[in-house]
Structure formats: C-alpha cells, structure tokens
Enzyme design. Structure first.
Site, PDB file in Angstrom:
ATOM      1  N   LEU A  66       0.828  -1.207   0.000  1.00 47.62           N
ATOM      2  CA  LEU A  66       0.000   0.000   0.000  1.00 47.62           C
ATOM      3  C   LEU A  66       0.861   1.256   0.000  1.00 47.62           C
ATOM      4  O   LEU A  66       0.527   2.247  -0.671  1.00 47.62           O
ATOM      5  CB  LEU A  66      -0.938  -0.009   1.212  1.00 47.62           C
ATOM      6  N   ARG A 115       3.837   1.582  -1.291  1.00 51.51           N
ATOM      7  CA  ARG A 115       4.412   1.732  -2.634  1.00 51.51           C
ATOM      8  C   ARG A 115       3.358   2.179  -3.638  1.00 51.51           C
ATOM      9  O   ARG A 115       3.639   3.000  -4.521  1.00 51.51           O
ATOM     10  CB  ARG A 115       5.047   0.415  -3.077  1.00 51.51           C
ATOM     11  N   SER A 149      -5.073  -4.237  15.441  1.00 47.71           N
ATOM     12  CA  SER A 149      -4.514  -5.408  16.098  1.00 47.71           C
ATOM     13  C   SER A 149      -5.253  -5.591  17.410  1.00 47.71           C
ATOM     14  O   SER A 149      -6.022  -4.716  17.832  1.00 47.71           O
ATOM     15  CB  SER A 149      -3.003  -5.218  16.334  1.00 47.71           C
ATOM     16  N   TYR A 184     -10.343  -4.727  16.799  1.00 44.71           N
ATOM     17  CA  TYR A 184     -10.941  -4.809  15.465  1.00 44.71           C
ATOM     18  C   TYR A 184     -12.220  -3.981  15.411  1.00 44.71           C
ATOM     19  O   TYR A 184     -12.560  -3.407  14.370  1.00 44.71           O
ATOM     20  CB  TYR A 184     -11.221  -6.266  15.109  1.00 44.71           C
ATOM     21  N   HIS A 217     -11.157 -16.226   9.547  1.00 47.53           N
ATOM     22  CA  HIS A 217     -11.617 -15.454   8.398  1.00 47.53           C
ATOM     23  C   HIS A 217     -13.133 -15.306   8.336  1.00 47.53           C
ATOM     24  O   HIS A 217     -13.645 -14.218   8.078  1.00 47.53           O
ATOM     25  CB  HIS A 217     -11.119 -16.091   7.099  1.00 47.53           C
ATOM     26  N   LYS A 244      -6.126 -15.695   1.359  1.00 47.47           N
ATOM     27  CA  LYS A 244      -6.372 -17.121   1.182  1.00 47.47           C
ATOM     28  C   LYS A 244      -5.869 -17.890   2.411  1.00 47.47           C
ATOM     29  O   LYS A 244      -4.998 -17.390   3.136  1.00 47.47           O
ATOM     30  CB  LYS A 244      -5.717 -17.628  -0.117  1.00 47.47           C
TER      31      LYS A 244
END
Length: 348
Positions: free
Chosen positions: A36, A38, A56, A78, A99, A117
């Site tokens: 992000l 870059r 975190s 979160y 997830h 993933k």
C-alpha cells in the site's frame, strides 16, 4: 458503513480514493502494508488507493506497525476499525480459522472486504460469507494473488494460441519449510500444508483447466505429529480425460514449478506462487518461446487494484476471482481432507 457504498460511477467522477485498512498485524499484513505504501507513491495507483488504518488486538502493536509503515491510524481492537466511517476496504490478514467470523463482522459493519487465502477454513464457512456480501451489496473477494497477476493472462494466452496444442495434463507443486509458525501446525487454527500452500497448486490447475467437472479425485497425505497434513499429493481427473497433479508440503523445499502438457508441446512456469518467467517447448523439447513477466511492486498490488476498481465501479466481486471460483476451491479442499479423514476441532 463505507463512504463509497452505493456511489458507483459517482465515486470515479469525484476522484475519490479507496481507503484501505488492514485487519491483523502479522507477516502477511506487513507485506500488504509495504504494498500500500508503494502504491500510494506510484503514478499508476496513487489516485486509486490510500493506506488508512491497521487494527490489532494490542494498541501498542498496532501503533508500532502503523509507525513502521506510515499508516495514519492505529486501532487496538478490530471493533474500533469497523466503526471508522472512512474505511472503504478491509484486508483480512489473520489465520484461516478466523476469516469467516471476521469477514462477516466487516460486512455487517458495511465494509467491503479482501480476504487472504484460504478464504475460510471450509466451504460451510464460505457460503454464508458470500451470501451475506451479496445481500448487503458489498464487495467480497479472495486475496489469492496469483489469480490477479499478469502472468495468469500470459498463461491463458499461450494456451489459447495453440502453441502447445490441446492441453491434456498439468502439474504444480509448492513446498516451504514453515513449521516454525504456530498457525501452520495447530489444528485449531486450520493448520497444515493444504490450506496455506496447497491452495496455490490447486488454483494453478483450476486456472489452466477452468471450472469443468471432475470425474474423480484421488489424494494422499503424510500427517504431522499435531494431526494436520505435512505433505500431500492430489490427482484430479476431469470428465473429458484431462488430468491435474498437485502437491504441497510444509517441511521441505521444492522447485515450485507449474507445467502444462499439450499434444504439441508443453509450458513450464517458474514458481507458481509468483511466476517469474514462462518457457514454451515443442514436442521435441526444443525451446520455442520465452516469456518474461512484467516487473511489479510486490505482487500484491494487482489484487488491491482489482478490489478498489470493483468498489469504485459498483461491482461486488472481482472478475479475476469471482465467488464461484472461491467456493469451488473451498469445496475441493473439503473433498481432499475428507479423503484423508482430516477434520479441524471446530468442525466437530
């Protein structure tokens, strides 16, 4: 909610950027933060995305992460991230077992999501996430970077050109010694080689062959002492007679190659996890083509850009990894684990 929800083309007209937040502060989150940063200083992406926040479970860790990577906002929970109205896209960078819960929490908070993933631990977790995203009209995409890279189109183009004839078989492997990471060996965190590295060979085969039906799946695995898969090998036989071979491991290194075999030659992809170059050979094993992959920032920029462009255009899935492809791979990995009799504790 995200300030871009429902804006569609209007967001484009107003020149709005997609503000990206990272949920988690581990190794893969660090790679995304670097990406992000870059992108924000690259002419191709600076007007598309903006690094915005990291969350975190520790305020100190979040602040340290944000300081190291130039991220303006750090949250020690979160929930704090999810109530930030400026967040447009949340990149979920936590263990597989978390997830589904975190993706649903983000969606309920009105946030578009890009989920690392494997998308979830199993298909039963994946379905309600995808259904919720559709119902709430939010972007939901799986962040398996090989699906978004230019190399994926290069492979498709070589096959379509007929350079190797009719594709009849393919093989892919990916192996890294990664048992030093607790999440890899812990069944409670959906550990093992398959969901972490084995997902790449399966996706490579799926990209080569597409969503055609399987006649049978044969697989075997050697189990680590914690009860998750250490090495595995899977054979996919399609109803048209094509065959795919996939293998992965978390205790050895491999050449990481992907090969596609056709009636008039074959193609060799160096490193299926981030293809570096593609060589094409004729049926006499003579090199007939060499294809270099374009230089990249980190490789993650393609999935971020695809998600951001989808949000700004009002799309709710990425064409590079639509929901049906995510679900098909999750169902296939479930099927493979059933062959091994491997269930995670939270599945019982």
């Amino acid at each position: 909610m995200s300030r871009l929800n429902g804006m569609g083309d209007e967001a484009h007209k107003r020149g709005l950027k997609v503000k990206v937040a990272i949920l988690g502060a581990g190794r893969i989150a660090r790679h995304m933060a670097e990406t992000l940063a870059r992108m924000a200083s690259d002419d191709r992406y600076r007007d598309l995305v903006e690094p915005w926040a990291v969350a975190s479970r520790s305020q100190g860790r979040a602040e340290d992460f944000a300081r190291r990577h130039g991220i303006p906002h750090a949250y020690g929970s979160y929930r704090e991230l999810l109530v930030d109205p400026e967040v447009d896209l949340v990149y979920i960078a936590t263990p597989h077992s978390l997830h589904a819960e975190q993706a649903q929490a983000c969606l309920q908070a009105g946030k578009n999501i890009l989920v690392e993933k494997s998308f979830t631990a199993n298909a039963a977790q994946a379905r309600p996430v995808l259904e919720q995203a559709q119902a709430l009209d939010l972007l939901c995409a799986e962040a398996i970077w090989t699906r978004y890279m230019p190399s994926r189109v290069m492979v498709d183009d070589i096959i379509a050109s007929g350079a190797i004839g009719q594709v009849k078989a393919a093989a892919a492997n990916l192996c890294y010694p990664t048992t030093g990471k607790p999440r890899m060996t812990d069944p409670a965190l959906a550990g093992g080689a398959l969901l972490d590295v084995g997902v790449y060979p399966l996706n490579f085969l799926d990209m080569v062959f597409g969503p055609k039906p399987l006649e049978r799946v044969e697989s075997t695995a050697v189990m680590y002492h914690t009860g998750v898969d250490e090495h595995n090998a899977t054979t996919l036989v399609y109803t048209d007679g094509a065959m795919g071979l996939a293998s992965s491991s978390m205790t050895v290194s491999s050449d990481r190659s992907g090969t596609v075999w056709g009636t008039e030659g074959y193609m060799v992809c160096r490193n299926i996890n981030n293809i570096e170059a593609i060589d094409v050979y004729d049926s006499d094993h003579r090199l007939s083509g060499h294809h270099e992959v374009p230089s990249q920032l980190t490789g993650y920029e393609y999935e971020v850009a695809a998600a951001a462009q989808a949000i700004l255009s009002g799309a709710r899935e990425c064409a590079e990894m639509p929901h049906q492809d995510t679900l098909r791979i999750m169902e296939l990995m479930d099927r493979i684990r059933r062959i091994w009799n491997l269930r995670f504790p939270f599945e019982d």
